[in-house]
Each structure stands twice: as structure tokens, then as C-alpha cells.
Design an enzyme around this catalytic site. Structure first.
Site, PDB file in Angstrom:
ATOM      1  N   TYR A  11      61.046  61.160  24.284  1.00  0.00           N
ATOM      2  CA  TYR A  11      62.382  61.750  24.119  1.00  0.00           C
ATOM      3  C   TYR A  11      63.168  61.732  25.444  1.00  0.00           C
ATOM      4  O   TYR A  11      64.228  61.115  25.552  1.00  0.00           O
ATOM      5  CB  TYR A  11      62.195  63.164  23.565  1.00  0.00           C
ATOM      6  CG  TYR A  11      63.412  64.035  23.612  1.00  0.00           C
ATOM      7  CD1 TYR A  11      64.588  63.635  22.984  1.00  0.00           C
ATOM      8  CD2 TYR A  11      63.385  65.264  24.281  1.00  0.00           C
ATOM      9  CE1 TYR A  11      65.713  64.445  23.027  1.00  0.00           C
ATOM     10  CE2 TYR A  11      64.490  66.070  24.323  1.00  0.00           C
ATOM     11  CZ  TYR A  11      65.659  65.665  23.695  1.00  0.00           C
ATOM     12  OH  TYR A  11      66.758  66.456  23.757  1.00  0.00           O
ATOM     13  N   ASN A  32      51.796  54.871  25.697  1.00  0.00           N
ATOM     14  CA  ASN A  32      50.781  54.625  24.658  1.00  0.00           C
ATOM     15  C   ASN A  32      51.319  54.913  23.261  1.00  0.00           C
ATOM     16  O   ASN A  32      50.584  54.826  22.281  1.00  0.00           O
ATOM     17  CB  ASN A  32      49.502  55.443  24.929  1.00  0.00           C
ATOM     18  CG  ASN A  32      49.700  56.935  24.730  1.00  0.00           C
ATOM     19  OD1 ASN A  32      50.809  57.400  24.468  1.00  0.00           O
ATOM     20  ND2 ASN A  32      48.628  57.696  24.867  1.00  0.00           N
ATOM     21  N   GLY A  36      55.751  58.740  21.715  1.00  0.00           N
ATOM     22  CA  GLY A  36      56.912  57.880  21.959  1.00  0.00           C
ATOM     23  C   GLY A  36      57.122  56.916  20.798  1.00  0.00           C
ATOM     24  O   GLY A  36      56.229  56.721  19.976  1.00  0.00           O
ATOM     25  N   ILE A  52      47.580  55.975  30.241  1.00  0.00           N
ATOM     26  CA  ILE A  52      47.321  56.354  31.638  1.00  0.00           C
ATOM     27  C   ILE A  52      45.849  56.715  31.867  1.00  0.00           C
ATOM     28  O   ILE A  52      45.394  56.794  32.998  1.00  0.00           O
ATOM     29  CB  ILE A  52      48.239  57.515  32.123  1.00  0.00           C
ATOM     30  CG1 ILE A  52      48.135  58.742  31.214  1.00  0.00           C
ATOM     31  CG2 ILE A  52      49.672  57.041  32.225  1.00  0.00           C
ATOM     32  CD1 ILE A  52      48.912  59.964  31.743  1.00  0.00           C
ATOM     33  N   TYR A 156      49.498  74.783  30.010  1.00  0.00           N
ATOM     34  CA  TYR A 156      50.422  73.659  30.216  1.00  0.00           C
ATOM     35  C   TYR A 156      51.143  73.816  31.559  1.00  0.00           C
ATOM     36  O   TYR A 156      51.185  72.887  32.375  1.00  0.00           O
ATOM     37  CB  TYR A 156      51.430  73.630  29.051  1.00  0.00           C
ATOM     38  CG  TYR A 156      52.657  72.811  29.310  1.00  0.00           C
ATOM     39  CD1 TYR A 156      52.601  71.420  29.334  1.00  0.00           C
ATOM     40  CD2 TYR A 156      53.906  73.424  29.533  1.00  0.00           C
ATOM     41  CE1 TYR A 156      53.740  70.660  29.569  1.00  0.00           C
ATOM     42  CE2 TYR A 156      55.039  72.677  29.762  1.00  0.00           C
ATOM     43  CZ  TYR A 156      54.958  71.292  29.789  1.00  0.00           C
ATOM     44  OH  TYR A 156      56.086  70.549  30.029  1.00  0.00           O
ATOM     45  N   ASN A 185      64.901  74.004  29.355  1.00  0.00           N
ATOM     46  CA  ASN A 185      64.698  73.487  27.991  1.00  0.00           C
ATOM     47  C   ASN A 185      65.558  72.255  27.740  1.00  0.00           C
ATOM     48  O   ASN A 185      66.775  72.362  27.622  1.00  0.00           O
ATOM     49  CB  ASN A 185      65.050  74.553  26.956  1.00  0.00           C
ATOM     50  CG  ASN A 185      64.126  75.738  27.060  1.00  0.00           C
ATOM     51  OD1 ASN A 185      63.093  75.794  26.420  1.00  0.00           O
ATOM     52  ND2 ASN A 185      64.489  76.686  27.911  1.00  0.00           N
ATOM     53  N   PHE A 223      61.678  84.513  16.722  1.00  0.00           N
ATOM     54  CA  PHE A 223      60.545  85.315  17.199  1.00  0.00           C
ATOM     55  C   PHE A 223      61.040  86.556  17.939  1.00  0.00           C
ATOM     56  O   PHE A 223      61.148  86.561  19.160  1.00  0.00           O
ATOM     57  CB  PHE A 223      59.638  84.460  18.093  1.00  0.00           C
ATOM     58  CG  PHE A 223      58.991  83.337  17.349  1.00  0.00           C
ATOM     59  CD1 PHE A 223      57.950  83.586  16.458  1.00  0.00           C
ATOM     60  CD2 PHE A 223      59.430  82.029  17.514  1.00  0.00           C
ATOM     61  CE1 PHE A 223      57.355  82.549  15.747  1.00  0.00           C
ATOM     62  CE2 PHE A 223      58.836  80.991  16.817  1.00  0.00           C
ATOM     63  CZ  PHE A 223      57.804  81.252  15.922  1.00  0.00           C
ATOM     64  N   ARG A 297      56.537  86.552  19.993  1.00  0.00           N
ATOM     65  CA  ARG A 297      55.380  85.756  20.411  1.00  0.00           C
ATOM     66  C   ARG A 297      54.868  86.327  21.729  1.00  0.00           C
ATOM     67  O   ARG A 297      55.682  86.677  22.594  1.00  0.00           O
ATOM     68  CB  ARG A 297      55.772  84.295  20.648  1.00  0.00           C
ATOM     69  CG  ARG A 297      55.968  83.515  19.388  1.00  0.00           C
ATOM     70  CD  ARG A 297      56.222  82.072  19.701  1.00  0.00           C
ATOM     71  NE  ARG A 297      57.387  81.880  20.556  1.00  0.00           N
ATOM     72  CZ  ARG A 297      58.042  80.727  20.698  1.00  0.00           C
ATOM     73  NH1 ARG A 297      57.620  79.681  20.052  1.00  0.00           N
ATOM     74  NH2 ARG A 297      59.088  80.621  21.471  1.00  0.00           N
ATOM     75  N   ASP A 300      56.516  85.696  25.695  1.00  0.00           N
ATOM     76  CA  ASP A 300      57.897  85.225  25.675  1.00  0.00           C
ATOM     77  C   ASP A 300      58.789  86.202  26.454  1.00  0.00           C
ATOM     78  O   ASP A 300      59.049  87.301  25.975  1.00  0.00           O
ATOM     79  CB  ASP A 300      58.413  85.182  24.233  1.00  0.00           C
ATOM     80  CG  ASP A 300      58.549  83.776  23.697  1.00  0.00           C
ATOM     81  OD1 ASP A 300      58.367  82.821  24.475  1.00  0.00           O
ATOM     82  OD2 ASP A 300      58.836  83.647  22.491  1.00  0.00           O
TER      83      ASP A 300
HETATM   84  N1  LIG Z   1      61.075  68.572  26.356  1.00  0.00           N
HETATM   85  C1  LIG Z   1      61.220  69.580  27.230  1.00  0.00           C
HETATM   86  O1  LIG Z   1      61.977  70.532  27.024  1.00  0.00           O
HETATM   87  C2  LIG Z   1      60.471  69.532  28.544  1.00  0.00           C
HETATM   88  C3  LIG Z   1      60.638  70.605  29.447  1.00  0.00           C
HETATM   89  C4  LIG Z   1      59.955  70.561  30.662  1.00  0.00           C
HETATM   90  C5  LIG Z   1      59.145  69.491  30.971  1.00  0.00           C
HETATM   91  N2  LIG Z   1      58.988  68.470  30.059  1.00  0.00           N
HETATM   92  C6  LIG Z   1      58.119  67.342  30.437  1.00  0.00           C
HETATM   93  O2  LIG Z   1      58.862  66.144  30.311  1.00  0.00           O
HETATM   94  C7  LIG Z   1      58.003  65.060  29.975  1.00  0.00           C
HETATM   95  C8  LIG Z   1      58.582  64.303  28.800  1.00  0.00           C
HETATM   96  O3  LIG Z   1      58.715  65.197  27.708  1.00  0.00           O
HETATM   97  P1  LIG Z   1      59.338  64.740  26.324  1.00  0.00           P
HETATM   98  O4  LIG Z   1      59.993  65.951  25.755  1.00  0.00           O
HETATM   99  O5  LIG Z   1      60.112  63.510  26.478  1.00  0.00           O
HETATM  100  O6  LIG Z   1      58.012  64.469  25.482  1.00  0.00           O
HETATM  101  P2  LIG Z   1      57.573  63.197  24.636  1.00  0.00           P
HETATM  102  O7  LIG Z   1      56.292  63.577  23.961  1.00  0.00           O
HETATM  103  O8  LIG Z   1      58.685  62.712  23.786  1.00  0.00           O
HETATM  104  O9  LIG Z   1      57.288  62.102  25.773  1.00  0.00           O
HETATM  105  C9  LIG Z   1      56.048  61.888  26.385  1.00  0.00           C
HETATM  106  C10 LIG Z   1      55.800  60.394  26.394  1.00  0.00           C
HETATM  107  O10 LIG Z   1      54.589  60.125  27.077  1.00  0.00           O
HETATM  108  C11 LIG Z   1      53.783  59.264  26.294  1.00  0.00           C
HETATM  109  N3  LIG Z   1      52.380  59.575  26.614  1.00  0.00           N
HETATM  110  C12 LIG Z   1      51.721  60.746  26.430  1.00  0.00           C
HETATM  111  N4  LIG Z   1      50.447  60.638  26.838  1.00  0.00           N
HETATM  112  C13 LIG Z   1      50.299  59.364  27.305  1.00  0.00           C
HETATM  113  C14 LIG Z   1      49.211  58.637  27.841  1.00  0.00           C
HETATM  114  N5  LIG Z   1      47.987  59.191  27.946  1.00  0.00           N
HETATM  115  N6  LIG Z   1      49.407  57.363  28.234  1.00  0.00           N
HETATM  116  C15 LIG Z   1      50.621  56.753  28.093  1.00  0.00           C
HETATM  117  N7  LIG Z   1      51.685  57.390  27.560  1.00  0.00           N
HETATM  118  C16 LIG Z   1      51.514  58.691  27.173  1.00  0.00           C
HETATM  119  C17 LIG Z   1      54.149  59.578  24.850  1.00  0.00           C
HETATM  120  O11 LIG Z   1      53.863  58.529  23.941  1.00  0.00           O
HETATM  121  C18 LIG Z   1      55.646  59.817  24.985  1.00  0.00           C
HETATM  122  O12 LIG Z   1      56.371  58.623  24.878  1.00  0.00           O
HETATM  123  C19 LIG Z   1      56.634  65.669  29.732  1.00  0.00           C
HETATM  124  O13 LIG Z   1      55.873  65.509  30.918  1.00  0.00           O
HETATM  125  C20 LIG Z   1      56.929  67.141  29.521  1.00  0.00           C
HETATM  126  O14 LIG Z   1      55.850  67.954  29.911  1.00  0.00           O
HETATM  127  C21 LIG Z   1      59.628  68.467  28.862  1.00  0.00           C
END
Ligand SMILES: NC(=O)c1ccc[n+]([C@@H]2O[C@H](COP(=O)([O-])OP(=O)(O)OC[C@H]3O[C@@H](n4cnc5c(N)ncnc54)[C@H](O)[C@@H]3O)[C@@H](O)[C@H]2O)c1
Length: 338
Positions: A11, A32, A36, A52, A156, A185, A223, A297, A300
Site C-alpha cells: 500500500y 514477495n 502486496g 527478504i 510490533y 496513521n 472501540f 480495546r 488504546d
Molecule cells: N499502514 C500504516 O498506517 C503504517 C503506519 C506505520 C508504519 N507502517 C509501516 O509501513 C510499511 C508498509 O506498510 P503498508 O501499510 O504499505 O503495508 P503492506 O502490507 O501493504 O506492505 C508491505 C509490503 O511488504 C511486502 N512484504 C512483507 N513481508 C515480506 C517479505 N518477507 N519479503 C518481501 N516482501 C515482503 C508485502 O508483500 C507488501 O507488499 C510497513 O513496514 C509498516 O510496518 C505502516
């Protein structure tokens, strides 16, 4: 620059890839596809399907040796040598991390160790890392700035903080500069409407509201409505993914230019309550969006808002698209079309 985006099919990663491509950089996505999506890939970026946790495969990718003949790389131009990598690949559900910590230890911590070791081995000297506001834990004061104590409330958040510590050591020992971006967020979709891959298994409020608006789920659970906030529901800081994307570009430019590492907040500096988000979503979508109040929750906090003053000062970054109307409208445009 030539940039490797790990987790770039996800995302946030797909928006980050789009921004770097827009700025004229050469991009390779490594993912992977566990959460995604292929539809989040761009033809002008190279794509390597890999994990990874597979050190040898990751090393091949980072040194530009994955090729179409090996069957796992498509599109774009050849990859190496990379000037930088962006690391977004992680498991990200805070609640799940408390019941399945093993998954988070392996994917987030072991996976990142592989990335750091591969970067050291292949000479990649700049890393932008997706950290999280979850590193702070229960707020001691608001808005939360980077001086706020870090005391994660969930596993996490602990993995993100530990990775920041590893990054400090690799900076010191291996000369790898890093920007750890502590997102609040993340929400919304590309303001130019070029991305439409739905976030998979969302645990965040706005996609959950969108799923209720289009009937994927029956209702939104609220919540707790007895918090010490004006309408009793929790207040959070929502930052638009298009803003996060420009934040990555600004952060990479900063570490590459100055040779200095940093951990920095990316937030909108605005708080919205659950009911405010729901009301905006009802107005924008024209749908009733049923909601039911359930119990609080555990863990929170009532309010969480960011100070992004440091990002403004050092990176010249400020959220531009993170008002609730734009967050909801860009999300609704995507969900309404599916
Ligand atoms: N969405 C949020 O609000 C938010 C807030 C803070 C931090 N984050 C961090 O941002 C990053 C991206 O989040 P997102 O919301 O896009 O999530 P997402 O799940 O859409 O993206 C994660 C991507 O990493 C890939 N992936 C996961 N494990 C893998 C592996 N072992 N090898 C190769 N690829 C792998 C997934 O296929 C996916 O494309 C994450 O590290 C998340 O912790 C997100």
C-alpha cells in the site's frame, strides 16, 4: 538515483515507488507479494519477486544479479549498483503481534538483519526505513515529538524500535546512513488517482470504514465512546500516503546530501476522532455506513497526535493532502470503483 524499494508492491510502498519514478529516479521493486499486489507495480520499474528471508536471493537482487532469465525479475532496466534502498516490508498488525510474536521476530527483525547485511555487502549506503509511531507507546505529552520517550506497548512497535537501534549500529560500524520515518496513521490513495490496489486485511480505521461503505463488512466497530475527548471517541493523526511518499523522497535526499542519519515523525499534526472520520466518510460517500459502539480495546490511548516540526525544519516537509476530506475522498474514489 537508482533505488531498490523492498515492499514496494504494498500500500505505502507503491505510492513511494510512484513518487520516486515521478521524480525521475530508476526504481526496482523487491516484494514477495504476501500482502502486496501485482496491480501496484509500474511498467517502468523493474520488479523482482523475492523474499527478504531468502538471503541469497536478496543478495542477488541487491547486487543486480536477478534477471529475467532467472524467472523472478521483470520490467524496467537492470538494477545495480543501487544508491539507496527503501525498506517497507513488514508484518504490521499491532494486535496480531501480541499473539504471534514469532511472525514479527522473523519477518520484521530477521528480515531486516538480512537487508542490513546485504546493504553492507553490496555497498548500499542509504536506507530509508518505515518505522512507526508505535515506537512511542502511551503518550506522556502531546503532540508527540522525536524527544518523546520510546516505550512501545505492542510487540510490533518493539520490532520497529529495535530495527532503529540496529540502524544506528550499522551507521556507526558500516557507514550506512538511514532515515527511520515514524509514520502516524497512513491513509488515502494517490491524489492523482493512479493507484487502486486495495490495502489487504486492513486494521486501520479509514479502510475499515470504506469496506463498510461498499458492503465488504457489515458495520464499523467503534472501540469505546467514553474517552476524555469532545465526542468520547479516540483521536488519531492521519497522514496521506501521497504525503508519506514525498517524505521518503525528502528524507533520502537529506541523508544522501548530508551524510547524517535521522529518526523523524511524519504526521499531519491534526487529530480526528473516530466519529469525525465516520461523519466525513458518510458525507463524501453518501452511504449510511453502519457503526456500533463496543468496548474499549486495551492499550488504546485517548489521543495521539504528531509534531512534524523536525521534518519541516530538516526536510522542508509538511503534509499537504492530509485533511480529512482529501483522505476520505481519495479512498472513496478507489473503493467505490472496485
Ligand atoms: N499502514 C500504516 O498506517 C503504517 C503506519 C506505520 C508504519 N507502517 C509501516 O509501513 C510499511 C508498509 O506498510 P503498508 O501499510 O504499505 O503495508 P503492506 O502490507 O501493504 O506492505 C508491505 C509490503 O511488504 C511486502 N512484504 C512483507 N513481508 C515480506 C517479505 N518477507 N519479503 C518481501 N516482501 C515482503 C508485502 O508483500 C507488501 O507488499 C510497513 O513496514 C509498516 O510496518 C505502516
Amino acid at each position: 538515483m537508482n533505488i531498490l524499494i523492498i515492499g514496494g508492491a504494498g500500500y505505502i510502498g507503491s505510492h513511494v515507488a510512484r513518487e520516486f519514478l515521478d521524480q525521475g529516479h530508476q526504481v526496482t521493486v523487491f516484494d514477495n507479494l504476501s500482502s502486496g499486489l501485482r496491480r501496484n507495480l509500474f511498467p517502468e520499474a523493474r520488479f523482482i519477486h523475492g523474499d527478504i528471508l531468502d538471503y541469497a536471493g536478496l543478495l542477488r537482487a541487491a547486487s543486480g544479479k536477478s534477471d529475467a532469465a532467472a524467472g523472478n525479475a521483470t520490467g524496467g532496466k537492470t538494477g545495480a549498483p543501487f544508491d539507496a534502498l527503501v525498506h517497507l516490508a513488514a508484518a504490521k498488525a499491532a494486535g496480531e503481534s501480541m499473539v504471534r510474536p514469532e511472525k514479527y521476530s522473523v519477518n520484521n527483525i530477521s528480515g531486516t538483519m538480512n537487508i542490513l547485511n546485504v546493504a553492507a555487502e553490496t555497498g548500499i549506503r542509504n536506507i530509508v526505513f518505515s518505522s512507526s509511531a508505535a515506537v512511542y507507546g502511551e503518550p506522556q505529552y502531546l503532540p508527540i515529538d522525536e524527544k518523546h520517550p520510546t516505550n512501545p506497548e505492542n510487540y510490533y512497535g518493539f520490532t520497529k524500535l529495535e530495527i532503529e537501534r540496529f540502524l544506528h549500529w550499522y551507521d556507526k560500524l558500516k557507514g550506512i546512513h538511514f532515515a527511520a520515518l515514524r509514520y502516524f496513521n497512513a491513509a488515502g490513495y494517490d491524489v492523482k488517482g493512479r493507484l487502486a490496489g486495495l490495502e489487504q486485511n486492513p486494521a486501520n480505521l479509514i479502510p475499515i470504514i470504506m469496506e463498510a461503505a461498499v458492503g465488504i463488512r457489515k458495520e464499523v466497530q467503534v472501540f469505546g465512546d467514553d474517552y476524555d475527548t469532545p465526542d468520547g471517541t479516540c483521536i488519531r493523526d492521519y497522514v496521506h500516503v501521497s504525503d508519506l511518499a514525498t517524505g521518503h523522497a525528502a528524507a533520502l535526499d537529506y541523508i544522501n546530501r548530508t551524510g547524517k542519519s535521522l529518526s523523524i515523525n511524519l504526521g499531519s499534526e491534526t487529530g480526528s476522532s473516530v466519529l469525525e472520520v465516520l461523519e466525513t466518510a458518510r458525507k463524501v460517500s453518501g452511504r449510511p455506513i453502519p457503526a456500533k459502539t463496543v468496548g474499549r480495546r486495551p492499550g488504546d490511548p485517548a489521543r495521539l497526535t504528531a509534531s512534524s516540526g523536525l521534518a519541516h525544519e530538516l526536510l522542508g516537509w509538511k503534509a499537504k493532502h492530509s485533511d480529512m476530506e482529501t483522505l476520505i475522498k481519495t479512498s472513496w474514489d478507489v473503493y467505490n470503483k472496485q
